[in-house]
Design an enzyme around this catalytic site. Structure first.
Site, PDB file in Angstrom:
ATOM      1  N   ASP A  61       0.866  -1.165   0.000  1.00 23.28           N
ATOM      2  CA  ASP A  61       0.000   0.000   0.000  1.00 23.28           C
ATOM      3  C   ASP A  61       0.906   1.219   0.000  1.00 23.28           C
ATOM      4  O   ASP A  61       2.091   1.141   0.305  1.00 23.28           O
ATOM      5  CB  ASP A  61      -0.927  -0.015   1.218  1.00 23.28           C
ATOM      6  CG  ASP A  61      -2.225   0.737   0.973  1.00 23.28           C
ATOM      7  OD1 ASP A  61      -2.238   1.625   0.093  1.00 23.28           O
ATOM      8  OD2 ASP A  61      -3.225   0.454   1.660  1.00 23.28           O
ATOM      9  N   TRP A  62       0.348   2.366  -0.328  1.00 26.86           N
ATOM     10  CA  TRP A  62       1.165   3.566  -0.519  1.00 26.86           C
ATOM     11  C   TRP A  62       1.795   3.993   0.816  1.00 26.86           C
ATOM     12  O   TRP A  62       1.107   4.349   1.763  1.00 26.86           O
ATOM     13  CB  TRP A  62       0.311   4.675  -1.113  1.00 26.86           C
ATOM     14  CG  TRP A  62       0.314   4.681  -2.611  1.00 26.86           C
ATOM     15  CD1 TRP A  62       0.603   5.744  -3.413  1.00 26.86           C
ATOM     16  CD2 TRP A  62       0.026   3.604  -3.503  1.00 26.86           C
ATOM     17  NE1 TRP A  62       0.527   5.388  -4.753  1.00 26.86           N
ATOM     18  CE2 TRP A  62       0.179   4.082  -4.831  1.00 26.86           C
ATOM     19  CE3 TRP A  62      -0.316   2.267  -3.329  1.00 26.86           C
ATOM     20  CZ2 TRP A  62      -0.018   3.284  -5.952  1.00 26.86           C
ATOM     21  CZ3 TRP A  62      -0.521   1.469  -4.448  1.00 26.86           C
ATOM     22  CH2 TRP A  62      -0.369   1.970  -5.734  1.00 26.86           C
TER      23      TRP A  62
END
Length: 724
Positions: free
Chosen positions: A263-264
């Site tokens: 995920d970012w």
């Protein structure tokens, strides 16, 4: 004899065709693997490392000299995000990047319709293709463990089987267009509070029986090309560097061939993440050369901390996804904002709406005696494509409830609007500002009451919105926001002929509405065609067939995570003490009465269940179980019924829940029609995961097989015996 021969011959032809198809697919995959191996051998270490991390907000490097394109991705679950800067979240404000807005995840789950989930995947992928995206960051289907989770609207349901069936279809639909589905968030991402650091302590049985099945199904049956690791920690290791989850289970046991992306900003180390299963680091802050999987990874390889073989495997996985997307044979053109896409989101929205109460048979509305309608509530004019912290959609259009009602009846009936409340709420507000936003507005309530008094009918549109239900924050309680309960009380007192429509993506405390109002509908954040779908349900063009995908607790403390005081956790630890008793499993096993049960939803017609039986009474391990019943439409309207099959082990010695969903089927019938429904599952589907034996095990003995219209509305049951 001829008929027997021809049938046998046809069967043999089908088998030959299937085998040839399978062999062709195997041959094709082998050819792709060979091409990839050849490419990997030509790459320098610098080129390999460059492919393992983002080079912009939504892309990662290819290899120009070899004709390997960038890998591009985009949100997400509600539709393809508008174009933002290559290195920033600032929208480019183009006139060409609008998209279709799709119903939210819990709305999709409320359809209980895998065919619609497949259409969701196909349609959204076509829009991604039109915008030149290779990976669609969807679907998201973490289990709804607490009704307060800020992303409940984005996720599907509390049940692993329902999640799995919808996830399989959505993934297949997306990838039918040569776009990679990215299933997320792996794993046990059930709260937003402290999501980057919360350590989920969970037993392996609960992990495998509740939180992993939908991911396993999406990988092994949906054949998902990519997967996103979650932000949180599971049993002491971040999900982006969790050897047990990524290497042992995902890539080992399940045979996942695709890529695992973070995920970012969800990567936390170089060596551990590289060795423990992460393939691609994504984020939003530069400089990119400083990322864990950039120069630090190159240096780690040179220092012997990460082998180049590990790097080669990651590159192979990334190239494998590219060869199945942007470099796949028979490329498709993609399309966006088409009439067909509008029809698809209309169908999804229409089947998601749940009729909670229709005590006086007010619905469907008979407009012959109605001259005036008061439409009340901010949600009647609110749009839901954007808002909050999570991914949104720059919708080409979004039909509001007021617009939908006016478009259907505006020429014949006087339709007037009063706001009733103001949804003045932002995720970045202070605690005091948020508290103030939930106070009732006496002026707006007075205006609404005056309008309701002078109208034949009131349609009251309340609920939440995308700011109130948002990624990166969880709700504090189940209370309706914005002083809405006071508005409902006042309008209902002024005009008892009031229909309450609740637009939200997660459970709320609507006990007073259930007790005091005769007619209640639950809608969702329901996409570009939400207002048209709602209007058609109100006026009878559509017979509602939605079923709740999660339990509505009568009290927050009735929910397991809250009853056991394990949400949001202490000392950065959330101990999942409830084990496998999540959602209705908890409520049924503990004999707790919910406000609305899992699978609940009424219809304008009625359905009778009869003649329920299984093909045998005794089964051995490995055999298939076939259950049949007759469902009759005994009412006045054509409608759709979702037949739900639950299984419970009698006198269990292994801590089995009271019942578990094992099959379902949605069927459509005209009045007085009967349909034979067949529900199939396997004895292996009855297995539990034994932590002592470390394997799936079937507890022998008697099982109660039940079918019903919800988890609490059981119509027919039978007993079978399963032997070792």
């Amino acid at each position: 004899m001829r008929n027997t021969f021809s049938i046998s011959g046809l069967l043999m032809i089908c088998i030959v065709v299937m085998l040839r198809s399978a062999n062709a697919q195997t041959s094709s995959e082998k050819a792709i693997d060979k091409k990839i191996d050849h490419i990997v051998k030509q790459l320098t270490l610098k080129e390999k490392i460059a492919m393992l991390h983002g080079n912009a907000l939504f892309s990662s490097d290819g290899v120009k000299r070899l004709g390997i394109p960038e890998l591009t991705c985009d949100d997400g679950p509600l539709g393809v995000r508008e174009e933002v800067g290559r290195y920033s979240w600032t929208p480019l404000k183009l006139k060409t990047d609008s998209a279709t807005y799709f119903p939210n995840g819990s709305a999709m789950a409320a359809t209980w319709n895998p065919a619609l989930a497949y259409q969701y995947g196909v349609t959204m992928a076509q829009e991604a293709l039109a915008r030149h995206k290779n990976i669609l960051l969807a679907p998201a289907f973490n289990i709804c463990r607490t009704p307060l989770c800020g992303r409940t609207y984005e996720y599907y349901s509390e049940d692993p089987f329902l999640n799995a069936q919808l996830a399989i279809s959505a993934v297949k639909g997306i990838q039918s267009q040569h776009v990679a589905a990215c299933v997320k968030h792996f794993a046990v991402n059930n709260q937003e509070t402290m999501r980057d650091s919360i350590n989920v302590v969970i037993g392996e049985r609960a992990l495998r029986e509740i939180y992993l099945p939908a991911f396993k199904a999406a990988i092994q049956q949906g054949h998902a090309y990519s997967l996103m690791s979650a932000y949180n920690v599971v049993n002491g290791a971040h999900c982006s560097e969790n050897d047990f989850l990524l290497n042992k289970i995902l890539k080992g046991e399940w045979g996942f061939k695709g890529l695992v992306m973070s995920d970012w900003g969800g990567t936390h180390s170089t060596v551990n993440a590289a060795n423990n299963g992460l393939d691609l680091e994504m984020g939003s802050k530069g400089p990119y050369s400083n990322w864990y999987f950039a120069d630090p990874l190159y240096n780690a390889v040179k220092a012997g901390q990460v082998s180049e073989r590990v790097i080669d495997e990651k590159v192979h996985r990334i190239l494998w996804v590219i060869f199945h997307t942007s470099m796949a044979e028979h490329q498709l053109p993609g399309s966006i904002n088409t009439p067909g896409h509008s029809k698809a989101v209309y169908d999804m929205a229409a089947e998601s709406i749940v009729l909670l109460k229709n005590q006086n048979h007010t619905l469907p509305l008979n407009t012959a005696n109605i001259k005036s309608i008061a439409v009340i509530g901010d949600n009647a004019i609110h749009t839901f494509a954007t808002g909050g912290y999570g991914a949104g959609v720059k919708a080409k259009y979004e039909i509001t409830a007021l617009q939908g009602i006016k478009s259907r009846l505006g020429k014949d009936i006087n339709i007037r609007f009063a706001q009733g409340y103001k949804a003045n709420y932002k995720t970045n507000y202070t605690a005091q500002q948020k508290e103030n936003a939930n106070n009732p507005n006496p002026v707006l309530i007075s205006e609404a009451v005056d309008l309701a008094k002078n109208s034949d009918l009131a349609i009251l549109c309340i609920g939440s919105n995308r700011d109130y239900e948002s990624e990166n924050s969880d709700r504090k309680n189940l209370n309706l926001p914005f002083g809405e309960q006071e508005l409902v009380n006042a309008v209902t007192a002024a005009n008892p002929n009031t229909i309450v429509v609740i637009m939200a993506g997660a459970p709320y405390d609507i006990a007073d509405i259930k007790n005091n109002n005769n007619t209640v509908l639950w809608s969702w954040f329901n996409g570009s065609e939400a207002g048209n779908a709602l209007a058609d349900v109100l006026f009878g063009k559509i017979n509602p067939s939605g079923k709740l995908p999660f339990t509505f607790p009568a009290h927050l403390d009735d929910s397991p995570a809250h009853a056991l005081h394990t949400f949001p956790g202490e000392n950065l630890t959330a101990d999942y003490k409830e084990g496998i008793l999540v959602g209705y499993r908890w409520f049924d096993t503990k004999n707790i009465e919910p406000l609305y049960c899992f699978g609940y939803g009424l219809s304008y017609t009625s359905f009778k269940y009869s003649a329920f039986k299984t093909n045998k009474k005794r089964y051995k391990t490995g055999e298939h179980i076939s259950a049949t019943l007759l469902v009759n439409n005994t009412g006045k309207y054509a409608g759709k019924e979702t037949v739900q099959l639950y299984v419970g082990k009698l006198n269990s010695k292994t801590g089995q829940p009271e019942k578990q969903l094992k099959a379902f089927k949605k069927v459509s019938m005209i009045p007085e029609q009967g349909v034979q429904v067949v529900l199939r599952f396997k004895t292996t589907d009855l297995a539990y995961f034994s932590e002592d034996l470390h394997k799936w095990t079937i507890e022998p003995g008697e099982y109660k097989i039940s079918v019903g219209s919800s988890s609490r509305d059981i119509r027919q049951s039978t007993i079978i015996t399963v032997a070792n």
